[in-house]
Design a protein around this motif. Structure first.
Motif, PDB file in Angstrom:
ATOM      1  N   GLN A 199       0.910  -1.213  -0.033  1.00 48.76           N
ATOM      2  CA  GLN A 199      -0.102   0.026  -0.052  1.00 48.76           C
ATOM      3  C   GLN A 199       1.007   1.093  -0.126  1.00 48.76           C
ATOM      4  O   GLN A 199       0.628   2.224  -0.745  1.00 48.76           O
ATOM      5  CB  GLN A 199      -0.971  -0.078   1.207  1.00 48.76           C
ATOM      6  CG  GLN A 199      -2.030   1.230   1.508  1.00 48.76           C
ATOM      7  CD  GLN A 199      -2.718   1.128   2.564  1.00 48.76           C
ATOM      8  OE1 GLN A 199      -2.560   0.460   3.644  1.00 48.76           O
ATOM      9  NE2 GLN A 199      -3.866   1.802   2.378  1.00 48.76           N
ATOM     10  N   ARG A 200       1.816   1.433   0.776  1.00 45.50           N
ATOM     11  CA  ARG A 200       2.586   2.523   1.079  1.00 45.50           C
ATOM     12  C   ARG A 200       3.262   3.027  -0.252  1.00 45.50           C
ATOM     13  O   ARG A 200       3.409   3.979  -0.517  1.00 45.50           O
ATOM     14  CB  ARG A 200       3.478   2.594   2.243  1.00 45.50           C
ATOM     15  CG  ARG A 200       2.701   2.631   3.490  1.00 45.50           C
ATOM     16  CD  ARG A 200       3.653   2.547   4.752  1.00 45.50           C
ATOM     17  NE  ARG A 200       3.291   2.743   5.993  1.00 45.50           N
ATOM     18  CZ  ARG A 200       2.742   1.688   6.806  1.00 45.50           C
ATOM     19  NH1 ARG A 200       3.024   0.506   6.369  1.00 45.50           N
ATOM     20  NH2 ARG A 200       2.405   2.119   8.144  1.00 45.50           N
ATOM     21  N   SER A 229      11.853   0.797   5.819  1.00 45.35           N
ATOM     22  CA  SER A 229      11.073   0.044   6.870  1.00 45.35           C
ATOM     23  C   SER A 229      10.429  -1.073   6.433  1.00 45.35           C
ATOM     24  O   SER A 229       9.986  -1.889   7.225  1.00 45.35           O
ATOM     25  CB  SER A 229       9.850   1.196   6.721  1.00 45.35           C
ATOM     26  OG  SER A 229       8.812   1.011   5.935  1.00 45.35           O
ATOM     27  N   THR A 277       9.059  -4.508  12.546  1.00 47.42           N
ATOM     28  CA  THR A 277       8.042  -3.438  12.879  1.00 47.42           C
ATOM     29  C   THR A 277       7.697  -2.904  14.279  1.00 47.42           C
ATOM     30  O   THR A 277       7.174  -1.978  14.445  1.00 47.42           O
ATOM     31  CB  THR A 277       6.796  -3.759  11.960  1.00 47.42           C
ATOM     32  OG1 THR A 277       6.209  -4.951  12.379  1.00 47.42           O
ATOM     33  CG2 THR A 277       7.061  -3.891  10.366  1.00 47.42           C
ATOM     34  N   ALA A 305       8.038   0.617  13.814  1.00 47.39           N
ATOM     35  CA  ALA A 305       6.594   0.745  13.397  1.00 47.39           C
ATOM     36  C   ALA A 305       6.008   2.417  13.763  1.00 47.39           C
ATOM     37  O   ALA A 305       5.282   2.662  12.734  1.00 47.39           O
ATOM     38  CB  ALA A 305       5.569  -0.045  14.557  1.00 47.39           C
ATOM     39  N   ALA A 306       6.545   2.957  14.497  1.00 45.49           N
ATOM     40  CA  ALA A 306       6.159   4.557  14.779  1.00 45.49           C
ATOM     41  C   ALA A 306       6.867   5.269  13.552  1.00 45.49           C
ATOM     42  O   ALA A 306       6.324   6.102  12.909  1.00 45.49           O
ATOM     43  CB  ALA A 306       6.819   5.247  15.769  1.00 45.49           C
ATOM     44  N   GLN A 359       7.187   3.974  10.341  1.00 45.18           N
ATOM     45  CA  GLN A 359       6.128   3.677   9.375  1.00 45.18           C
ATOM     46  C   GLN A 359       4.937   4.547   9.341  1.00 45.18           C
ATOM     47  O   GLN A 359       4.628   5.278   8.512  1.00 45.18           O
ATOM     48  CB  GLN A 359       5.917   2.200   9.280  1.00 45.18           C
ATOM     49  CG  GLN A 359       6.973   1.246   9.144  1.00 45.18           C
ATOM     50  CD  GLN A 359       6.364  -0.199   8.835  1.00 45.18           C
ATOM     51  OE1 GLN A 359       5.511  -0.598   9.359  1.00 45.18           O
ATOM     52  NE2 GLN A 359       7.281  -0.952   8.455  1.00 45.18           N
ATOM     53  N   LEU A 360       4.270   4.577  10.487  1.00 45.58           N
ATOM     54  CA  LEU A 360       3.183   5.459  10.732  1.00 45.58           C
ATOM     55  C   LEU A 360       3.456   7.043  10.517  1.00 45.58           C
ATOM     56  O   LEU A 360       2.412   7.681  10.300  1.00 45.58           O
ATOM     57  CB  LEU A 360       2.660   5.307  12.268  1.00 45.58           C
ATOM     58  CG  LEU A 360       2.059   3.753  12.580  1.00 45.58           C
ATOM     59  CD1 LEU A 360       1.843   3.711  13.874  1.00 45.58           C
ATOM     60  CD2 LEU A 360       0.964   3.405  11.630  1.00 45.58           C
ATOM     61  N   ALA A 361       4.549   7.453  10.631  1.00 49.00           N
ATOM     62  CA  ALA A 361       4.844   8.759  10.386  1.00 49.00           C
ATOM     63  C   ALA A 361       4.453   9.001   8.913  1.00 49.00           C
ATOM     64  O   ALA A 361       4.265  10.326   8.624  1.00 49.00           O
ATOM     65  CB  ALA A 361       6.106   9.215  10.810  1.00 49.00           C
ATOM     66  N   ASP A 368       1.938   7.870   7.131  1.00 50.44           N
ATOM     67  CA  ASP A 368       0.478   7.505   7.001  1.00 50.44           C
ATOM     68  C   ASP A 368      -0.296   8.644   7.272  1.00 50.44           C
ATOM     69  O   ASP A 368       0.081   9.671   7.841  1.00 50.44           O
ATOM     70  CB  ASP A 368       0.025   6.472   8.023  1.00 50.44           C
ATOM     71  CG  ASP A 368       0.698   5.005   7.551  1.00 50.44           C
ATOM     72  OD1 ASP A 368       1.308   5.033   6.502  1.00 50.44           O
ATOM     73  OD2 ASP A 368       0.699   4.139   8.327  1.00 50.44           O
ATOM     74  N   PHE A 388       0.772  12.796   7.433  1.00 49.89           N
ATOM     75  CA  PHE A 388       1.791  12.354   6.913  1.00 49.89           C
ATOM     76  C   PHE A 388       3.020  13.142   7.449  1.00 49.89           C
ATOM     77  O   PHE A 388       3.614  13.917   6.832  1.00 49.89           O
ATOM     78  CB  PHE A 388       1.900  12.609   5.473  1.00 49.89           C
ATOM     79  CG  PHE A 388       1.138  11.614   4.735  1.00 49.89           C
ATOM     80  CD1 PHE A 388       1.330  10.563   4.216  1.00 49.89           C
ATOM     81  CD2 PHE A 388      -0.275  11.954   4.442  1.00 49.89           C
ATOM     82  CE1 PHE A 388       0.650   9.537   3.332  1.00 49.89           C
ATOM     83  CE2 PHE A 388      -1.129  11.153   3.919  1.00 49.89           C
ATOM     84  CZ  PHE A 388      -0.592   9.726   3.323  1.00 49.89           C
ATOM     85  N   ASN A 428      -5.087   5.857  -2.972  1.00 52.92           N
ATOM     86  CA  ASN A 428      -5.469   4.832  -1.948  1.00 52.92           C
ATOM     87  C   ASN A 428      -6.541   4.039  -2.599  1.00 52.92           C
ATOM     88  O   ASN A 428      -6.711   2.827  -2.571  1.00 52.92           O
ATOM     89  CB  ASN A 428      -5.687   5.342  -0.563  1.00 52.92           C
ATOM     90  CG  ASN A 428      -5.982   4.081   0.318  1.00 52.92           C
ATOM     91  OD1 ASN A 428      -5.007   3.190   0.520  1.00 52.92           O
ATOM     92  ND2 ASN A 428      -7.054   3.773   1.057  1.00 52.92           N
TER      93      ASN A 428
END
Length: 202
Positions: free
Chosen positions: A18-19, A75, A80, A85-86, A88-90, A92, A96, A117
């Protein structure tokens, strides 16, 4: 996937990342001038609308997109939990925040990520409905490699990230991680490619 006897092996396939899908779509959306490189694939294989503010020649957009892309690839290559994991979430939604140092890119991403998306979800659902999963193809390819070697494969792990791009170039991100164009992954020569990637490890 693992062999059923003897030493074990695993091939992890991320067929709808997805990313990475979203990042590639947004590169086209902004017409960001990022040429293909060692770990940067060529254009998507689908038409993408043009962002109303697109210039394509902004050094800030190019540097930002490359930084984003490299962070996303990194990543994928590390565990993760916790800090990873944090990180990666940055990258999202909704904010963003990981793109704060590239405000021009952040504006583009905020403008287009929902449409990106939606396209990603359509791509995944279409692929699943069409049965585009190759687990048995991979298993048979490694089995044929073992037959040629005359023994079980040594334990190994390979990660394949499948991307919907127009090119046919397979790009190596790490010793055990490869970016594979979807047309190659679904094509008739994929078993031979799978064996060529596994042979040095097996």
């Amino acid at each position: 996937m693992r062999s059923t006897a003897g030493s074990s092996w695993a091939v992890r396939v991320d067929q709808w990342p997805q990313r990475l899908d979203i990042a590639l779509w947004l590169r086209e959306f902004g017409r960001i001038a990022v040429p293909p490189g060692d770990t940067v694939p060529g254009p998507l294989d689908v038409p993408v609308p043009l962002w109303r503010n697109a210039t394509g020649q902004s050094a800030g957009l190019t540097a930002g997109w490359l930084g984003w892309w490299n962070a996303l690839l990194s990543s994928q290559d590390r565990p993760t939990p916790g800090a990873a994991a944090a990180g990666q979430l940055a990258f999202d939604p909704p904010g963003f925040a990981g793109l704060d140092e590239w405000p021009e890119l952040q504006d583009l991403v905020l403008a287009g990520w929902r449409e990106a998306n939606d396209w990603h979800q359509w791509r995944k659902e279409t692929g699943l409905a069409a049965g585009h999963r190759h687990s048995m193809v991979v298993t048979r390819a490694i089995g044929e490699l073992e037959n040629r070697l005359g023994r079980r494969a040594r334990p190994f792990t390979i990660a394949l990230t499948v991307l919907p791009v127009r090119e046919t170039t397979v790009r190596q991100v790490a010793p055990d991680h490869f970016l594979v164009p979807e047309r190659v992954y679904l094509g008739p020569d994929f078993p031979e490619l799978m064996q060529s990637l596994a042979a040095p490890l097996a």
